[in-house]
Design an enzyme around this catalytic site. Structure first.
Site, PDB file in Angstrom:
ATOM      1  N   SER A 182       0.476  -1.201  -0.297  1.00  0.00           N
ATOM      2  CA  SER A 182      -0.140  -0.343  -0.262  1.00  0.00           C
ATOM      3  C   SER A 182       0.750   1.082   0.131  1.00  0.00           C
ATOM      4  CB  SER A 182      -1.028  -0.711   0.891  1.00  0.00           C
ATOM      5  OG  SER A 182      -1.710   0.915   0.782  1.00  0.00           O
ATOM      6  N   ASP A 294      -8.900  -5.584  -5.826  1.00  0.00           N
ATOM      7  CA  ASP A 294      -8.557  -4.328  -4.989  1.00  0.00           C
ATOM      8  C   ASP A 294      -8.727  -3.401  -5.821  1.00  0.00           C
ATOM      9  OD1 ASP A 294      -6.727  -2.801  -3.131  1.00  0.00           O
ATOM     10  OD2 ASP A 294      -5.066  -3.202  -4.145  1.00  0.00           O
ATOM     11  N   HIS A 325      -6.706  -5.675  -1.246  1.00  0.00           N
ATOM     12  CA  HIS A 325      -5.518  -4.741  -1.102  1.00  0.00           C
ATOM     13  C   HIS A 325      -4.840  -5.925  -0.246  1.00  0.00           C
ATOM     14  CE1 HIS A 325      -3.871  -1.465  -0.932  1.00  0.00           C
ATOM     15  NE2 HIS A 325      -4.061  -1.202   0.475  1.00  0.00           N
TER      16      HIS A 325
END
Length: 568
Positions: A182, A294, A325
């Site tokens: 991320s 995601d 994610h």
């Protein structure tokens, strides 16, 4: 070099309980809090105890999350949309080392790689934790602060102990690999675009390649999945966990102003945060990992990054999995990660660069290997829209109904209704959506790439949301495969908004999020048009009418095998 290699991989030989740990501060070349002095950033260095003269490479993760998050105050999304009269001008890191009562625990990277002959560095990005400066959400200051650690490892920057003693990094080869998920994976993307010497490879997992595409889409203000109302300023406030965070008030106020939620336009603020622009500078190799489902860091990020890497001949490999994610542990991922670092940081010839570039997980959780993405046989295939005159369901066909009379169908914006409910019962009349379906598929049909839509429509107001949903019909419930959004004011470019003339016809064209998906035999492919998308777009007052001319509208799907793959 003092390592043990078996089957092309380093093996654990260094005792974890002999790990050397240093808490240091690295002097950067930025002054993000504007106090007249360069920011210092906090890092934890963990390295194996080696024989004198033995030097080791570094695996490095920078993160804004190590000291947690402040309470988050999201932007209100139940707000009117803004007509624009004139064109505009313009999440989880590992904590530092902890103990668990059963021996040393330095975090998953360190626990795994230190015994294999790597140092691991965990950093706190500017404005967070014990670091100085202010969080600036993706700009050049954040990038330069990140690469300061690499500069120190290669003798080009200074680091100090907590009591102010300067420390060098004579224990390292200077070869660095960055990794993270991320935001922590986005910082490696940013760092690589500087071409910093010593950064040999990056492993960005669910990583952002352009911040505009994280918070916007084709001029529309669009949220990352699960975080409606987030924006660059909200994120900066959340991660500004440094002492005296109030010194960053002005910096955050500037984020609020320059991110421009009123128009959603692409401007200089966003251009500075677009790493795709600078892919030509990358000297490191890149191993991308991304979930095909995601909806936080959406799939456009890996797709445009991969395309830019290919264009610039960057050594690369990519893993696409069926998760959301985050990364994956399936298909012996850790061994691939290990071999990747071994090859690029230790120079071990283990054949990893001779393998196919793409590892992709299919819907049944089997894995395939391919030479490129999108699939080399993917072909943009036009499906033309037709509707019936009762305004109920319509069809998608490979044949253009050129001689059919034109007529219109209307949907009414219902911002408080969720897309998952609006795609149900496509053969029933629903005033808040328009649905068009193919016949049943006679064979499984795969898309690989970026779907696009183009509609001829008029809107009864000067501004609206436009949303397209690609839907798989045939299972127990409809499945939204991918989706895409547009601010119709951005008719020609995401850089320029201009209010619409109500009830005037325009052609609106926009992309959905890239995907790789197989529709099963007997299922039907559907495209559903709605206005506002509850979990992603702003939610204005209900009632806006969008009137579409089906026979002047189409969807283009990246079908593997092209039109010939559709036997109807």
């Amino acid at each position: 070099m003092n390592i043990k290699v078996e089957n092309g991989m380093t093996q654990p030989i260094y005792p974890l309980d002999e790990t050397i740990v240093e808490n240091l501060y690295v002097e950067t070349t930025v002054d993000s809090d504007r106090d007249g002095e360069y920011d210092w950033i906090s890092i934890k260095v963990m390295r194996p105890k080696t024989e004198p003269g033995v030097k080791v490479p570094v695996i490095y993760e920078m993160s804004p999350y190590r000291s947690g998050l402040n309470p988050i105050d999201f932007h209100d999304v139940n707000v009117p949309l803004t007509p624009v009269e004139h064109p505009g001008n313009n999440r989880g890191g590992e904590p530092f080392a902890v103990t668990n009562g059963a021996g040393p625990n330095f975090g998953r990277f360190a626990n795994y790689y230190i015994p294999r002959g790597y140092a691991v560095i965990l950093g706190e990005s500017i404005g967070t934790g014990k670091s100085e400066g202010c969080a600036t959400t993706g700009d050049e200051q954040e990038t330069l602060a990140t690469i300061a650690v690499i500069d120190w490892l290669n003798g080009r920057a200074k680091a100090f102990t907590e009591d102010g003693q300067e420390v060098n990094a004579g224990w390292t080869t200077g070869n660095v690999g960055m990794i993270g998920v991320s935001y922590n994976g986005t910082l490696p993307n940013a760092a690589a675009t500087t071409g910093v010497e010593g950064l040999k490879t990056i492993v960005p997992i669910s990583a952002i390649s352009s911040w505009y595409d994280y918070y916007r889409a084709n001029g529309a203000v669009v949220a990352p999945g699960g975080y409606q109302g987030e924006d660059t300023d909200v994120l900066a406030k959340a991660v500004t966990t440094r002492d005296n965070p109030e010194v960053c008030g002005t910096v955050i106020d500037e984020l609020t102003q320059n991110q421009d939620r009123a128009t959603g336009d692409y401007n200089n603020f966003w251009d500075e945060r677009n790493y795709v622009n600078d892919a030509k500078n990358i000297e490191a190799s890149v191993l991308i990992v991304h979930g095909l489902n995601d909806w936080n860091v959406k799939t456009e990020h890996f797709a445009q990054w991969w395309e830019a890497l290919e264009k610039n001949n960057v050594p690369r490999k990519m893993w696409l999995h069926q998760g959301g994610h985050g990364g994956t542990s399936a298909n012996n991922w850790k061994q691939t990660e290990n071999r990747w670092f071994d090859h690029w940081l230790y120079g071990i010839e283990n054949g990893i660069m001779d393998e196919p570039k793409i590892d992709i997980e299919r819907e049944d959780h089997t894995w395939d290997q391919e030479e490129n993405w999108p699939n080399n046989k993917s072909d943009p295939t036009k499906l033309f829209i037709d509707g019936n005159h009762q305004g109920l369901d319509g069809t998608l066909s490979t044949r253009h109904g050129r001689n059919k009379p034109h007529f219109t169908q209307t949907l009414v914006d219902a911002p408080q209704k969720k897309a998952s409910s609006l795609v149900t019962e496509p053969n029933s009349d629903n005033p808040n959506r328009l649905a068009y379906l193919t016949p049943e598929l006679t064979e499984a049909t795969r898309i690989s790439g970026t779907p696009e839509v183009s509609i001829r429509a008029n809107i009864d107001r000067r501004v609206a949301n436009l949303t397209a949903l690609l839907v798989d019909y045939g299972g127990e419930t409809p499945e939204i495969v991918t989706r895409g959004w547009m601010d119709p004011q951005n008719l020609k470019s995401s850089k320029r908004s201009k209010a619409l003339t109500p009830n005037r016809e325009y052609t609106f064209s926009w992309n959905m999020q890239p995907d790789d998906y197989v529709f099963k035999k007997g299922h039907r492919i559907g495209v559903v048009f709605i206005a506002s998308d509850y979990f992603y777009t702003l939610r204005p007052e209900a009632g806006t009418e969008i009137t579409l001319t089906p026979t002047r509208s189409k969807i283009t799907l990246p079908i593997v095998g092209g039109k010939k793959a559709l036997d109807w």
